[in-house]
Design a protein around this motif. Structure first.
Motif: not given
Length: 173
Positions: A5-34
Motif C-alpha cells: 500500500h502507499p505510504v505517506k511521509i510527512e516531514f517537519t520543517r526541520e526534517e524537510n531542510f535536512l532530508a529533502a531537496t529544494h528547488r534551486y534558484p537559477t539566473i537565465c540569460y536569453l538571446k533569441y533571433g527571429a
C-alpha cells in the motif's frame, strides 16, 4: 513495500531542510533571433544554477536542455554553470522539466511576439519542436509530443482571441 500500500511521509520543517531537496534558484540569460514572419533563427542561453552544497543531477545543463528542446531552431548555443554554495541541496521538486528555465523562456517568447507584432499563441504554434525535430543536439526524433494540443487547449481555456481581447502578457522582470 511489505503491505503493498502507499505510504505517506510527512516531514517537519526541520526534517524537510535536512532530508529533502529544494528547488534551486537559477539566473537565465536569453538571446533569441527571429525573422519578421516569426520563424526562430537563433537561441542563445546562459544558465547559472545554485545547487547548494551537493549536486546529484544535471541542474544547469538540464535547465538549458529544456529551453533548447521546446522550440525548433537551426542555431543553438548554450552555456551552463552549476554553482555549489553553502545551502541545502537543490534538486527536483514536484515537477519535471526544469520550470525555472521554461518560465524564463516563455516570458521571453511573449516579449518577442509583442516586438514582432505577432499573436503569442500563433508564434508558439509556428515554432514548437515537432516529432521529427526531436532532440536538436543529438538529432533523435521525439517518440511523442503533445505541444500543439497543449498550446491550443491552454489558449482555449484562457479564452484567447475571443471578442478580440487577450489577457495581458506577464511583464518582463
Amino acid at each position: 513495500m511489505k503491505t503493498g500500500h502507499p505510504v505517506k511521509i510527512e516531514f517537519t520543517r526541520e526534517e524537510n531542510f535536512l532530508a529533502a531537496t529544494h528547488r534551486y534558484p537559477t539566473i537565465c540569460y536569453l538571446k533569441y533571433g527571429a525573422k519578421k514572419d516569426g520563424t526562430l533563427t537563433a537561441i542563445e542561453t546562459k544558465v547559472i544554477a545554485d545547487v547548494g552544497a551537493y549536486c546529484h543531477h544535471v541542474s544547469a545543463l538540464g535547465v538549458m536542455g529544456t529551453m533548447k528542446g521546446v522550440y525548433r531552431c537551426p542555431n543553438l548555443k548554450g552555456e551552463g554553470y552549476t554553482v555549489y554554495t553553502n545551502k541545502p541541496e537543490g534538486g527536483a521538486m514536484r515537477c519535471v522539466g526544469h520550470p525555472m528555465g521554461q518560465f524564463a523562456q516563455e516570458v521571453h517568447m511573449d516579449i518577442m511576439a509583442e516586438k514582432l507584432g505577432l499573436d503569442p499563441v500563433d508564434f508558439r504554434l509556428k515554432n514548437y519542436a515537432r516529432l521529427e525535430d526531436g532532440d536538436q543536439d543529438r538529432k533523435v526524433p521525439f517518440s511523442s509530443n503533445g505541444m500543439e494540443e497543449c498550446i491550443r487547449r491552454a489558449a482555449e481555456a484562457m479564452g484567447w482571441g475571443k471578442n478580440g481581447e487577450n489577457p495581458e502578457p506577464v511583464p518582463a522582470i
